[in-house]
Structure formats: C-alpha cells, structure tokens
Design a protein around this motif. Structure first.
Motif, PDB file in Angstrom:
ATOM      1  N   ASP A 237       0.987  -1.133   0.125  1.00 14.90           N
ATOM      2  CA  ASP A 237      -0.073   0.067   0.200  1.00 14.90           C
ATOM      3  C   ASP A 237       0.884   1.218  -0.053  1.00 14.90           C
ATOM      4  O   ASP A 237       0.354   2.212  -0.344  1.00 14.90           O
ATOM      5  CB  ASP A 237      -1.127  -0.084   1.155  1.00 14.90           C
ATOM      6  N   GLU A 238       2.147   1.352   0.320  1.00 13.07           N
ATOM      7  CA  GLU A 238       3.157   2.233   0.217  1.00 13.07           C
ATOM      8  C   GLU A 238       3.646   2.416  -0.775  1.00 13.07           C
ATOM      9  O   GLU A 238       4.460   3.528  -1.272  1.00 13.07           O
ATOM     10  CB  GLU A 238       4.050   2.239   1.304  1.00 13.07           C
ATOM     11  N   LEU A 239       3.598   1.348  -1.777  1.00 15.34           N
ATOM     12  CA  LEU A 239       4.265   1.720  -3.318  1.00 15.34           C
ATOM     13  C   LEU A 239       3.096   2.411  -4.242  1.00 15.34           C
ATOM     14  O   LEU A 239       2.015   2.523  -4.319  1.00 15.34           O
ATOM     15  CB  LEU A 239       4.309   0.465  -3.751  1.00 15.34           C
ATOM     16  N   PRO A 240       3.650   3.272  -5.048  1.00 13.48           N
ATOM     17  CA  PRO A 240       2.991   4.040  -6.227  1.00 13.48           C
ATOM     18  C   PRO A 240       2.320   3.082  -7.031  1.00 13.48           C
ATOM     19  O   PRO A 240       2.514   1.741  -7.006  1.00 13.48           O
ATOM     20  CB  PRO A 240       3.880   5.032  -6.800  1.00 13.48           C
ATOM     21  N   GLU A 241       1.267   3.555  -7.832  1.00 12.97           N
ATOM     22  CA  GLU A 241       0.482   2.578  -8.708  1.00 12.97           C
ATOM     23  C   GLU A 241       1.396   1.948  -9.938  1.00 12.97           C
ATOM     24  O   GLU A 241       1.202   0.554  -9.987  1.00 12.97           O
ATOM     25  CB  GLU A 241      -0.366   3.480  -9.519  1.00 12.97           C
ATOM     26  N   ASN A 242       2.473   2.513 -10.320  1.00 11.73           N
ATOM     27  CA  ASN A 242       3.465   1.803 -11.107  1.00 11.73           C
ATOM     28  C   ASN A 242       4.691   1.329 -10.384  1.00 11.73           C
ATOM     29  O   ASN A 242       5.726   1.965 -10.189  1.00 11.73           O
ATOM     30  CB  ASN A 242       3.916   2.682 -12.474  1.00 11.73           C
ATOM     31  N   VAL A 243       4.605   0.140 -10.317  1.00 11.03           N
ATOM     32  CA  VAL A 243       5.575  -0.615  -9.290  1.00 11.03           C
ATOM     33  C   VAL A 243       7.119  -0.517 -10.045  1.00 11.03           C
ATOM     34  O   VAL A 243       8.047  -0.680  -9.425  1.00 11.03           O
ATOM     35  CB  VAL A 243       5.301  -2.048  -8.985  1.00 11.03           C
ATOM     36  N   ASN A 244       7.041  -0.500 -11.278  1.00 11.28           N
ATOM     37  CA  ASN A 244       8.396  -0.462 -11.991  1.00 11.28           C
ATOM     38  C   ASN A 244       9.142   0.706 -11.760  1.00 11.28           C
ATOM     39  O   ASN A 244      10.344   0.462 -12.003  1.00 11.28           O
ATOM     40  CB  ASN A 244       7.883  -0.912 -13.507  1.00 11.28           C
ATOM     41  N   GLU A 245       8.748   1.654 -11.503  1.00 12.05           N
ATOM     42  CA  GLU A 245       9.145   3.075 -11.107  1.00 12.05           C
ATOM     43  C   GLU A 245       9.667   3.203  -9.935  1.00 12.05           C
ATOM     44  O   GLU A 245      10.464   4.031  -9.575  1.00 12.05           O
ATOM     45  CB  GLU A 245       8.245   4.098 -11.589  1.00 12.05           C
ATOM     46  N   THR A 246       9.560   2.176  -8.929  1.00 15.03           N
ATOM     47  CA  THR A 246       9.873   2.273  -7.476  1.00 15.03           C
ATOM     48  C   THR A 246      11.180   1.772  -7.390  1.00 15.03           C
ATOM     49  O   THR A 246      11.685   2.021  -6.438  1.00 15.03           O
ATOM     50  CB  THR A 246       8.894   1.499  -6.657  1.00 15.03           C
ATOM     51  N   GLY A 247      11.900   0.885  -8.395  1.00 15.10           N
ATOM     52  CA  GLY A 247      13.159   0.269  -7.913  1.00 15.10           C
ATOM     53  C   GLY A 247      12.667  -1.058  -7.141  1.00 15.10           C
ATOM     54  O   GLY A 247      13.964  -1.580  -6.621  1.00 15.10           O
ATOM     55  N   LEU A 248      11.702  -1.484  -6.925  1.00 19.67           N
ATOM     56  CA  LEU A 248      11.316  -2.677  -6.121  1.00 19.67           C
ATOM     57  C   LEU A 248      12.190  -3.737  -6.777  1.00 19.67           C
ATOM     58  O   LEU A 248      12.643  -4.501  -5.868  1.00 19.67           O
ATOM     59  CB  LEU A 248      10.012  -2.847  -6.096  1.00 19.67           C
ATOM     60  N   PHE A 249      12.118  -4.077  -7.828  1.00 21.39           N
ATOM     61  CA  PHE A 249      12.623  -5.276  -8.316  1.00 21.39           C
ATOM     62  C   PHE A 249      14.173  -5.151  -8.285  1.00 21.39           C
ATOM     63  O   PHE A 249      14.690  -6.339  -7.907  1.00 21.39           O
ATOM     64  CB  PHE A 249      12.077  -5.515  -9.954  1.00 21.39           C
ATOM     65  N   GLU A 250      14.774  -3.918  -8.332  1.00 23.86           N
ATOM     66  CA  GLU A 250      16.194  -3.859  -8.239  1.00 23.86           C
ATOM     67  C   GLU A 250      16.433  -4.201  -6.514  1.00 23.86           C
ATOM     68  O   GLU A 250      17.751  -4.691  -6.436  1.00 23.86           O
ATOM     69  CB  GLU A 250      16.805  -2.481  -8.807  1.00 23.86           C
ATOM     70  N   LYS A 251      15.558  -3.579  -5.939  1.00 26.89           N
ATOM     71  CA  LYS A 251      16.037  -3.854  -4.429  1.00 26.89           C
ATOM     72  C   LYS A 251      15.790  -5.582  -3.970  1.00 26.89           C
ATOM     73  O   LYS A 251      16.680  -5.630  -3.273  1.00 26.89           O
ATOM     74  CB  LYS A 251      14.946  -2.807  -3.514  1.00 26.89           C
ATOM     75  N   ILE A 252      14.877  -5.737  -4.572  1.00 26.44           N
ATOM     76  CA  ILE A 252      14.998  -7.209  -4.340  1.00 26.44           C
ATOM     77  C   ILE A 252      16.033  -8.091  -4.780  1.00 26.44           C
ATOM     78  O   ILE A 252      16.593  -9.014  -4.239  1.00 26.44           O
ATOM     79  CB  ILE A 252      13.463  -8.055  -4.850  1.00 26.44           C
ATOM     80  N   LYS A 253      16.478  -7.914  -6.114  1.00 28.79           N
ATOM     81  CA  LYS A 253      17.694  -8.367  -6.773  1.00 28.79           C
ATOM     82  C   LYS A 253      18.874  -8.166  -5.985  1.00 28.79           C
ATOM     83  O   LYS A 253      19.439  -9.265  -5.736  1.00 28.79           O
ATOM     84  CB  LYS A 253      17.974  -7.827  -8.223  1.00 28.79           C
ATOM     85  N   ASN A 254      19.124  -6.982  -5.273  1.00 28.26           N
ATOM     86  CA  ASN A 254      20.223  -6.727  -4.451  1.00 28.26           C
ATOM     87  C   ASN A 254      20.236  -7.686  -3.147  1.00 28.26           C
ATOM     88  O   ASN A 254      21.163  -8.024  -2.797  1.00 28.26           O
ATOM     89  CB  ASN A 254      20.346  -5.283  -4.162  1.00 28.26           C
ATOM     90  N   PHE A 255      18.667  -7.685  -2.594  1.00 25.49           N
ATOM     91  CA  PHE A 255      18.581  -8.279  -1.442  1.00 25.49           C
ATOM     92  C   PHE A 255      19.047  -9.909  -1.416  1.00 25.49           C
ATOM     93  O   PHE A 255      19.672 -10.403  -0.654  1.00 25.49           O
ATOM     94  CB  PHE A 255      17.048  -8.019  -1.153  1.00 25.49           C
ATOM     95  N   ILE A 256      18.510 -10.448  -2.516  1.00 22.30           N
ATOM     96  CA  ILE A 256      18.830 -12.007  -2.653  1.00 22.30           C
ATOM     97  C   ILE A 256      20.557 -12.009  -3.057  1.00 22.30           C
ATOM     98  O   ILE A 256      21.047 -13.118  -3.067  1.00 22.30           O
ATOM     99  CB  ILE A 256      17.923 -12.659  -3.703  1.00 22.30           C
ATOM    100  N   LYS A 257      21.061 -11.131  -3.757  1.00 22.32           N
ATOM    101  CA  LYS A 257      22.757 -11.009  -4.026  1.00 22.32           C
ATOM    102  C   LYS A 257      23.221 -10.971  -2.376  1.00 22.32           C
ATOM    103  O   LYS A 257      24.350 -11.744  -2.268  1.00 22.32           O
ATOM    104  CB  LYS A 257      23.198  -9.981  -4.621  1.00 22.32           C
ATOM    105  N   VAL A 258      22.471 -10.495  -1.398  1.00 25.72           N
ATOM    106  CA  VAL A 258      23.603 -10.288  -0.315  1.00 25.72           C
ATOM    107  C   VAL A 258      23.091 -11.507   0.837  1.00 25.72           C
ATOM    108  O   VAL A 258      23.981 -12.004   1.316  1.00 25.72           O
ATOM    109  CB  VAL A 258      23.262  -8.739   0.284  1.00 25.72           C
TER     110      VAL A 258
END
Length: 174
Positions: A63-84
C-alpha cells in the motif's frame, strides 16, 4: 522445551534491523516479546536479519508503493537483497483481495523464479512477526537439530511399522 508446569519457554533471539524501522510497530512488538533488536544503517530499508538462523527478511508494504511498481526500484531492491542474503524471504504485506496486489505478487514470482528468494504474502504486522519468528526459530540451532531428530525418529517409526515396508523387506528376503 517446557517448564514443570508444561508452559513453553519463550524463544528470544537477536535481530538486526534497518535503522529506518526504529519507530515501526513491528519493532515495538518484537521488543515487547523481549527480542534483542540491533539497528544498522548498513542494512537495507525494510530488512530484518536473524543471525542465529542465517535468515533475512525484506518486508514490502504494497500500500506504500505508487501505482506503477516498475518506477519504484522494487525489483532492483529485491535483486540486491537476494545477492546479499543467501537464505532470503520476501514478506509482501497487503490484504491480497485486489487485482493490483495479485498482479504484483505474480510479477515478483515470475521475475525471481529459480532464485533463492521465498515469497510469503502477509496481511498485517502480526503476520509479519509470526512469519519471521516461525521461520527463524525453525532454522536456528538448537531447534533445527531437534526438528531433524524428530523427523529421523518419525521416518524410522514409519519404516518399522509400515505394512508396505514390511512387504518390501519380505520380498527382498524371499
């Protein structure tokens, strides 16, 4: 483990959390359960790490994410998270009764299929806490050893008592 009155002994552990979560309700609840919380500026926003179990949780409130999730950097954040974090869990917090939430969940599942990321949809802060503590406890010593011992005993019991295994032993001997 239980006491003489068969009350379970409360499980307490150390949790490293993102400094951005210091005033969050999840932290207050974990403190109320007397877990030791350590905050770190080097931990990504929304991340909880359980060092004794080697698990890390990234909590995303949809609910804290804007309508267009692709613009939030969420997928990049998840990608970095699973790398670490080798043993990583994504907790998606939303009611999951709308199309948007299910679409985001589906997109994440498709993008990270085959990775070491496990996704756990949760509805509220209570579910976040319950999910994290259940997984962390089950994967930390000595609990993981106890679970493995019980599984071995159950397996041995099944093999010993199962009519199928008995038939297979008889066939092998005959």
């Amino acid at each position: 483990m239980t006491t003489d009155t068969q009350q379970p002994i409360p499980w307490k552990t150390t949790i490293i959390a993102s400094s951005s979560l210091q005033s969050h309700d999840v932290i207050r609840s974990l403190n109320g359960q007397q877990h030791r919380i350590r905050f770190s500026d080097s931990v990504e926003c929304g991340v909880f790490i359980f060092p004794l179990s080697g698990t890390a949780f990234l909590v995303v409130w949809l609910d804290e994410l804007p309508e267009n999730v692709n613009e939030t950097g969420l997928f990049e954040k998840i990608k970095n998270f699973i790398k670490v974090h080798r043993n990583s869990f994504l907790l998606l917090c939303a009611p999951f009764n709308g199309k948007r939430e299910l679409d985001i969940l589906s997109d994440i599942q498709q993008r990270f299929f085959g990775s070491n990321l496990r996704i756990l949809p949760v509805r509220n802060n209570g579910d976040i806490i319950k999910g994290m503590l259940t997984i962390a406890k089950a994967t930390s010593k000595p609990h993981v050893d106890s679970i493995q011992d019980r599984l071995s005993l159950a397996r041995a019991h099944i093999i010993e008592r199962s009519p199928v295994w008995k038939m297979l032993r008889d066939v092998k001997l005959g």
